[in-house]
Design an enzyme around this catalytic site. Structure first.
Site, PDB file in Angstrom:
ATOM      1  N   ALA A  16      77.387 -58.619  57.959  1.00  0.00           N
ATOM      2  CA  ALA A  16      77.000 -59.593  56.610  1.00  0.00           C
ATOM      3  C   ALA A  16      77.957 -60.877  57.406  1.00  0.00           C
ATOM      4  O   ALA A  16      78.813 -60.807  57.175  1.00  0.00           O
ATOM      5  CB  ALA A  16      77.593 -58.701  56.214  1.00  0.00           C
ATOM      6  N   ASP A  17      77.150 -62.032  57.155  1.00  0.00           N
ATOM      7  CA  ASP A  17      78.120 -63.215  56.732  1.00  0.00           C
ATOM      8  C   ASP A  17      77.147 -64.094  56.099  1.00  0.00           C
ATOM      9  O   ASP A  17      75.862 -64.514  55.359  1.00  0.00           O
ATOM     10  CB  ASP A  17      76.979 -64.113  58.627  1.00  0.00           C
ATOM     11  CG  ASP A  17      75.521 -63.694  58.691  1.00  0.00           C
ATOM     12  OD1 ASP A  17      75.344 -64.218  57.676  1.00  0.00           O
ATOM     13  OD2 ASP A  17      75.390 -64.726  60.044  1.00  0.00           O
ATOM     14  N   PHE A  18      78.319 -65.310  55.908  1.00  0.00           N
ATOM     15  CA  PHE A  18      77.863 -66.296  55.472  1.00  0.00           C
ATOM     16  C   PHE A  18      76.430 -67.483  55.740  1.00  0.00           C
ATOM     17  O   PHE A  18      76.146 -67.357  57.107  1.00  0.00           O
ATOM     18  CB  PHE A  18      78.953 -67.648  54.863  1.00  0.00           C
ATOM     19  CG  PHE A  18      79.986 -67.105  53.664  1.00  0.00           C
ATOM     20  CD1 PHE A  18      79.723 -66.607  52.149  1.00  0.00           C
ATOM     21  CD2 PHE A  18      80.971 -66.371  54.185  1.00  0.00           C
ATOM     22  CE1 PHE A  18      80.223 -66.101  51.648  1.00  0.00           C
ATOM     23  CE2 PHE A  18      82.426 -65.474  53.801  1.00  0.00           C
ATOM     24  CZ  PHE A  18      81.577 -66.134  52.466  1.00  0.00           C
ATOM     25  N   ASP A  21      82.344 -67.167  60.216  1.00  0.00           N
ATOM     26  CA  ASP A  21      81.432 -66.991  59.005  1.00  0.00           C
ATOM     27  C   ASP A  21      80.896 -65.401  58.890  1.00  0.00           C
ATOM     28  O   ASP A  21      80.018 -65.166  57.675  1.00  0.00           O
ATOM     29  CB  ASP A  21      80.447 -67.512  58.685  1.00  0.00           C
ATOM     30  CG  ASP A  21      79.433 -67.806  59.883  1.00  0.00           C
ATOM     31  OD1 ASP A  21      79.794 -66.759  60.904  1.00  0.00           O
ATOM     32  OD2 ASP A  21      78.386 -68.754  59.634  1.00  0.00           O
ATOM     33  N   GLU A  22      81.502 -63.731  59.562  1.00  0.00           N
ATOM     34  CA  GLU A  22      80.950 -63.504  59.685  1.00  0.00           C
ATOM     35  C   GLU A  22      81.661 -61.997  59.621  1.00  0.00           C
ATOM     36  O   GLU A  22      82.736 -62.293  60.529  1.00  0.00           O
ATOM     37  CB  GLU A  22      79.849 -63.394  60.922  1.00  0.00           C
ATOM     38  CG  GLU A  22      79.299 -61.632  61.038  1.00  0.00           C
ATOM     39  CD  GLU A  22      78.322 -61.654  62.718  1.00  0.00           C
ATOM     40  OE1 GLU A  22      77.069 -61.614  62.322  1.00  0.00           O
ATOM     41  OE2 GLU A  22      79.606 -61.797  63.655  1.00  0.00           O
TER      42      GLU A  22
END
Length: 282
Positions: A105-107, A281-282
């Site tokens: 899952a990342d931004f 970011d993940e």
């Protein structure tokens, strides 16, 4: 281009330029790419398997990266390649234990969102609030066309500008990346700043603040020092200016993902899931 001792340079940037006209430099770059995969991953990873668990375990470091990002070593699992088919084959070596799946899952566009927040630029904020494809929205603004008429090349160029400016990229750097003249690249940057004046102001203010205080700050107030900003060497000085523009963005993103990791850890059912990796970011 020559090395300091006068021999012809075989640096990556030089080969990339030569590869546009000659086939051999591309072969050398391909060879280097495969050799790196072999030396870094296929030869090394089996040696790093923990005898007790039968798996590889990375080590994380809090105080290596200047911006506050976590870094990873033995093995470095933050740069497992994904861009090339060969690199993707290396990724297949990483499998979840029985009964588990690996989920990522990342931004989305975190540093650009932070840029919108810190600069307060209305155009950028609106594009995010509307949930638009940010690079397409930028292309439409910069090139003065409707969003549906943005070509692939225009979107690609807008993406290069969006990311380039996060790192304080100059017209020279953008020209090199997009393979165009420096004048054309400067025109692009000027058009960008016309459409997003808040971003330009953020860059001016951040640079000035770094000169005045000797540091910049993240959203959460963590200080990132910029000692080279007054260096006598122009190249070093410009490098420090670029770092000063980028540090609050990358540093704030680093703060946010650490807060996110703490928040996720609190809600994860420990008997069913665990956090394994963090890649910025993940």
């Amino acid at each position: 281009k020559k090395t300091p001792k006068g021999a012809p340079s075989t640096a990556e940037a030089v080969l990339q330029e030569l590869a546009l006209e000659y086939p051999l430099p591309q072969v050398i770059m391909d060879y280097r790419g495969v050799a790196k995969l072999k030396n870094t991953y296929t030869d090394k990873l089996p040696e790093l398997i923990n005898q007790r668990t039968g798996r590889v375990h990375t080590s994380y470091h809090q105080a290596v990266a200047a911006t506050g990002r976590l870094s990873s070593s033995d093995p470095n699992l933050q740069n497992i390649p994904i861009r090339t088919p060969e690199g993707r084959r290396i990724r297949k070596a990483f499998i979840a234990e029985k009964g588990y799946k690996i989920v990522a899952a990342d931004f989305s566009q975190i540093e650009l969102r932070i840029m919108a927040h810190l600069s307060g630029d209305e155009g950028l904020i609106k594009a995010f609030e509307r949930g638009e494809d940010i690079h397409r929205a930028t292309a439409a603004e910069v090139f003065g066309v409707a969003k549906e008429d943005v070509s692939d090349e225009q979107r690609r160029n807008a993406k290069a500008i969006n990311f380039g400016l996060l790192y304080g990229m100059s017209a020279f750097g953008l020209a090199k990346q997009l393979q165009m003249s420096r004048g054309e690249a400067q025109d692009y940057i000027d058009m960008y700043f016309d459409r997003y004046p808040g971003v330009k102001q953020y860059m001016i203010d951040t640079r000035a603040s770094a000169y005045e205080k000797g540091y910049v700050e993240t959203i959460l107030g963590r200080k990132l020092y910029t000692p080279d900003i007054n260096h006598s060497n122009r190249m070093v000085k410009q490098g420090a200016e670029r770092a000063a523009i980028n540090a609050p963005l990358q540093g704030s993103a680093a703060d946010l993902i650490k807060l996110a990791m703490i928040a996720v850890d609190k809600v994860l059912p420990k008997d069913q899931a665990k956090m394994l990796l963090q890649v910025h970011d993940e």
